[in-house]
Write an enzyme that holds these catalytic residues in place. Structure first.
Site, PDB file in Angstrom:
ATOM      1  N   ALA A 184      14.810 -10.566  -3.304  1.00 48.68           N
ATOM      2  CA  ALA A 184      13.890  -9.737  -2.517  1.00 48.68           C
ATOM      3  C   ALA A 184      12.479  -9.777  -3.088  1.00 48.68           C
ATOM      4  O   ALA A 184      11.490  -9.831  -2.343  1.00 48.68           O
ATOM      5  CB  ALA A 184      14.398  -8.306  -2.455  1.00 48.68           C
ATOM      6  N   ASP A 185      12.351  -9.747  -4.398  1.00 53.63           N
ATOM      7  CA  ASP A 185      11.032  -9.724  -5.028  1.00 53.63           C
ATOM      8  C   ASP A 185      10.288 -11.041  -4.835  1.00 53.63           C
ATOM      9  O   ASP A 185       9.097 -11.050  -4.490  1.00 53.63           O
ATOM     10  CB  ASP A 185      11.175  -9.440  -6.525  1.00 53.63           C
TER      11      ASP A 185
END
Length: 406
Positions: A184-185
């Site tokens: 996600a990051d």
């Protein structure tokens, strides 16, 4: 924003950066925001990382040597460090002054924090209408979930990513898999980087900045392309998945995606009869008999090394690869040939960090070698950008609004 002036045709000239002349105020920590702004630094932007007096928490994360984190260095190479205590009004006033000298601001605080500080988009856009302001958060700046804390593993769970991956295990495991890779990051940081470039392009044409609201949750759902559609229109049967083929000393992944790939696979394994085998003759039939095909590949590979299997598949032009560790992959020919890694030194020794995955013919895109100590660039930045003299800087240090290590 300055126009590059270097001659791109000169073979000995140092290439300019696409973002030369762009100045970024970076209020990000951990991974998603720093990943975004590292890409901007790689393209030549002047990135000013605004850190709290204790610094970005990642500065303390291993791997470390002589107290310096290479994890932090990979995410923050090429940036300058300005350490401010934003609880002090003097520090907030400095940021407002700096905004007039900057093109971009990126922040990944929990929604509402920048507004409470008086550093929200509406306030700062009034000072600099051309400002591109990017807010990265878990669930967006508004809505019932906006205040939730959201680190990457939380987003993996909430988005359906982990459950989709569990479903692909076909009952081999009973609970969602652990995952230390923060998809996600990195995905969110990459999308924020792209959105900022679009907003900068518009600002250059119109003179008007914008506020980008990037939600990591949205990014994760965008990643689940097939899965979002299958959730709405369930498939009649499970789609086949490529699985590791077991050789005598390891594994490889063989991916006969197309009909041509499959026929090349059959010939490459010495089994051309598979082409006319009723179980495998068409893609639909192969899907019905996928397990049988995977077992035949295991049988073929059982007395061969993984390297031999890979060589034979490559010779037959079948998509495949052995499974490598990250340590092994970093030394593979395509990465070495493309100069995919840059050697930098953070003061505790040299090491490698990845360059951006993209290349330009005329401009530079690579990690910059400097890794600033906490607050090390503060006095010089305040002097050059705001014209503050030594007495004013000393007063800011005395009030603890400005921190300089050492």
């Amino acid at each position: 924003m300055a126009e590059p002036t270097a001659n791109p045709a000169a073979p000995t000239a140092v290439k300019p950066g696409v973002l030369d002349g762009v100045r970024v105020l970076d209020f990000t920590a951990m991974m998603s925001g720093p990943y975004c702004t590292r890409l901007m630094a790689d393209l030549g932007a002047e990135v000013i990382k605004v850190e709290p007096p204790e610094g970005d928490h990642i500065r303390l994360r291993p791997p470390r040597r002589q107290g310096r984190s290479t994890y932090f260095a990979q995410l923050n190479a090429g940036k300058k460090s300005l350490a401010l205590d934003l609880k002090k009004p003097e520090a907030v006033a400095l940021v407002r002054e700096l905004v007039g000298q900057c093109d971009v601001l990126v922040e990944n605080y929990r929604p509402g924090v920048m507004q409470r500080l008086g550093l929200d988009y509406a306030t700062l856009a009034a000072l600099n209408p051309r400002l591109v302001y990017c807010s990265i958060s878990g669930f967006g700046q508004e809505g019932s979930w906006s205040g939730r804390s959201a680190y990457a593993p939380v987003l993996h769970a909430a988005s359906g990513y982990d459950m989709a991956n569990l479903d692909y295990q076909e009952g081999d495991v009973e609970r969602p898999l652990k995952n230390g890779i923060f998809v996600a990051d990195v995905l969110g940081g990459s999308l924020a980087f792209g959105a900022i470039q679009s907003a900068l392009f518009r600002a250059a044409r119109t003179g008007e900045g914008d506020h980008i609201d990037l939600a990591l949750m949205d990014a994760m759902l965008g990643l689940l392309v097939y899965e979002c559609q299958e959730a709405q229109f369930p498939a009649e049967r499970r789609r086949p998945l490529y699985r590791p083929t077991k050789a005598k000393d390891g594994f490889l992944l063989i991916a006969p995606v197309s009909q041509n790939n499959f026929e090349a696979l059959a010939r490459g394994t010495g089994h051309p009869e598979w082409i006319t085998d009723a179980r495998f003759a068409t893609s639909q039939e192969r899907e019905h008999h996928w397990g049988a095909l995977m077992q035949l590949l295991d049988d073929w590979a059982a007395d061969r090394s993984a390297a031999q299997c890979e060589a034979e598949m490559n010779a037959a032009d079948v998509p495949c690869s052995r499974y490598f560790t990250v340590r092994e992959a970093m030394k593979l020919p395509p990465l070495v040939e493309r100069q995919a890694f840059q050697t930098i030194d953070d003061g505790a020794g040299a090491f490698q960090v990845p360059n951006p995955a993209f290349r330009f013919a005329r401009t530079a895109a690579h990690a910059r070698g400097s890794v600033s100590e906490l607050g090390a660039d503060g006095p010089a930045l305040l002097g050059s950008l705001l014209g503050l003299g030594e007495e004013r800087i000393a007063a800011l240090r005395e009030s603890r609004a400005l921190h300089v290590r050492g």
